[in-house]
Scaffold this motif. Structure first.
Motif, PDB file in Angstrom:
ATOM      1  N   TYR A  47       0.838  -1.214   0.000  1.00 27.86           N
ATOM      2  CA  TYR A  47       0.000   0.000   0.000  1.00 27.86           C
ATOM      3  C   TYR A  47       0.871   1.262   0.000  1.00 27.86           C
ATOM      4  N   VAL A 228      -9.943 -11.321  -0.534  1.00 28.08           N
ATOM      5  CA  VAL A 228     -11.151 -10.607  -0.094  1.00 28.08           C
ATOM      6  C   VAL A 228     -12.362 -11.119  -0.876  1.00 28.08           C
TER       7      VAL A 228
ATOM      8  N   THR B  14     -11.689  -3.934   0.107  1.00 25.38           N
ATOM      9  CA  THR B  14     -10.368  -4.316  -0.418  1.00 25.38           C
ATOM     10  C   THR B  14      -9.311  -4.203   0.681  1.00 25.38           C
ATOM     11  N   THR B  15      -8.225  -4.921   0.470  1.00 27.46           N
ATOM     12  CA  THR B  15      -7.090  -4.803   1.388  1.00 27.46           C
ATOM     13  C   THR B  15      -6.505  -3.394   1.335  1.00 27.46           C
ATOM     14  N   ALA B  16      -6.514  -2.790   0.155  1.00 28.35           N
ATOM     15  CA  ALA B  16      -5.966  -1.432   0.021  1.00 28.35           C
ATOM     16  C   ALA B  16      -6.734  -0.461   0.920  1.00 28.35           C
ATOM     17  N   MET B  19      -5.672  -0.988   4.451  1.00 28.25           N
ATOM     18  CA  MET B  19      -4.343  -0.391   4.668  1.00 28.25           C
ATOM     19  C   MET B  19      -4.436   1.125   4.781  1.00 28.25           C
ATOM     20  N   CYS B  45     -13.531  -7.843   2.919  1.00 22.90           N
ATOM     21  CA  CYS B  45     -12.085  -7.948   3.056  1.00 22.90           C
ATOM     22  C   CYS B  45     -11.817  -8.939   4.173  1.00 22.90           C
TER      23      CYS B  45
END
Lengths: 377, 78
Positions: A47, A228, B14-16, B19, B45
């Motif tokens: 990220y 996910v 989402t993982t984003a 984060m 997620c």
């Protein structure tokens, strides 16, 4: 070895890039696969790299930075995910096969029609031609930021303005420029930016990406595990997950992250100026040698590339002599740029490409000039 | 197993996005950490942001102000 093939890949990487990859390979788990420290460390690093790239290219959002294995994958993803049957696309003679082959494939399989802005014998394009080629069904302009063969740069801000004045998507192949020429997605009105991490960004091979503007949507060309929305039978809608299936190259991305830090610390302008100086030194040294033909426009913005031929010699033979007799690495042949070679009239002979990088020295350039002089005698 | 306590749990698509939430909270010195998404919630997620309930109002206001995207925002025994 005197390595003058930086347009293929920057062979020498900054030490922090190497250290970051080694560190990643000894510490990181798989991103998005749990909340243990190994996975979270990978997710945080990835990220953080999205954030750095978004800042670097002025991409509107970090989650609009999608990681790919290279430019070719990003270009396939963008081109195949964007175009529908009946669409018309304008591209240029400067393109690499990583743009041309996806387009030719869609021309054959999806009835996408293509037009190309022609290049002259110096590899230059007439920007007025973009407007003249626009039709009612034109969907996008797809062009490189710089020719991988001649080094001629394209004024992508000018092309972006043309695209947006006509409501077209603007896709840029930044394979030869990301890391060395300024790219600003907002100012240059770029909707889709494809880049590789292993050339001027000086990161590891196997890294690259696709940056999306705010108002462009792509169909995913690959689907699969994302960590996910497991029970969703379809690929998630949200970026970047929509376009990222499977384990990301966390180790490589860690290196790319360190490379971005390195470029920021040194200064992209400093890097560009050094490469430009080396390229000009070489150009001045070889262009007046009898029997040497240099290709490209050296009066306009460009990358640190000099393509040439010696008399009517096979470019492969010249490149091999440079490697075997002088220890100089260059790239001969067609450079995956068929339209560019046809425009230059070098389809049969190919050309010997010298491409310069941050770690080259003036002494190396002088050795290369002497070698070309001797081979031309 | 550990005794459950009432917490604020935020899930993401989402993982984003997860984060982004973690980075934002760390930068703002807000309490909380990422946990596996509790099975009581729809598992978008695989990870969720878990924070003390009394931090919820502050966190919500800041998340909205900074356009942090989330899927679910609720209190839960975890």
């Amino acid at each position: 070895m005197i390595y003058l093939d930086n347009a293929a890949t920057t062979r020498q990487k900054p030490q922090p890039v190497i250290d970051a990859v080694v560190s990643a390979m000894t510490t990181l788990g798989n991103s998005a696969r749990g909340t243990h420290e190994g996975s979270l460390s990978a997710s945080r690093m990835i990220y953080g790299t999205r954030e750095k790239l978004a800042t670097f290219f002025n991409c509107p959002r970090p989650d609009h930075v999608v990681f790919t294995a290279n430019s070719t994958e990003a270009l396939n993803m963008a081109i195949c995910g964007l175009l529908d049957p009946g669409d018309h696309v304008i591209s240029t003679d400067l393109e690499h096969n990583s743009v041309l082959r996806p387009l030719y494939r869609l021309e054959a399989e999806r009835s996408v029609s293509l037009s190309f802005v022609p290049a002259d014998r110096q590899g230059r394009i007439d920007y007025g031609e973009f407007g003249r080629l626009i039709r009612p069904e034109t969907r996008a302009i797809i062009c490189t930021h710089a020719s991988n063969l001649t080094g001629n740069a394209v004024d992508i801000g000018r092309v972006g303005a043309i695209a947006h004045d006509h409501g077209l998507i603007f896709l840029v192949d930044a394979s030869q420029t990301a890391g060395v020429l300024p790219i600003d997605m907002e100012a240059q009105q770029i909707d889709l930016l494809c880049f590789t991490g292993h050339k001027s960004l000086m990161g590891p091979q196997g890294t690259g990406g696709l940056c999306l503007g705010e108002n462009v949507a792509l169909r995913p060309w690959k689907v699969g595990g994302t960590g996910v929305q497991t029970y969703n039978p379809a690929q998630p809608e949200q970026l970047p997950t929509r376009l990222e299936a499977g384990t990301l190259n966390g180790h490589g991305i860690a290196g790319l992250s360190a490379a971005l830090d390195y470029i920021r610390a040194v200064g992209m302008e400093t890097i560009r100026e050094k490469e430009e100086t080396l390229m000009r030194r070489f150009y001045e040294g070889v262009s007046a040698i009898p029997g040497v033909t240099v290709y490209g426009d050296f009066t306009a913005p460009r990358t640190a590339v000099v393509a040439l031929n010696i008399r009517d010699y096979d470019s492969g033979e010249v490149s091999d002599a440079l490697a075997q007799d002088y220890g100089i690495a260059t790239r001969p042949g067609a450079h995956c740029a068929p339209r560019m070679h046809r425009a230059l009239g070098t389809e049969r002979q190919g050309a010997v490409r010298f491409s310069f990088g941050w770690f080259n020295t003036e002494a190396e350039i002088d050795v290369a000039i002497r070698a070309v002089k001797e081979l031309a005698e | 197993m550990r005794p459950k306590t009432l917490k604020l749990v935020v899930t993401f698509h989402t993982t984003a996005a997860a984060m982004a939430m973690e980075a934002f909270c760390k930068a703002q010195n807000l309490p909380g950490r990422l946990i596996p998404t509790p099975r009581e919630l729809t598992a978008d997620c695989g990870m969720a942001w878990c924070a003390p309930v009394d931090a919820g109002e502050t966190l919500r206001a800041l998340a909205d102000a900074h356009h942090l995207e989330y899927a679910l925002w609720q209190e839960l025994l975890v």
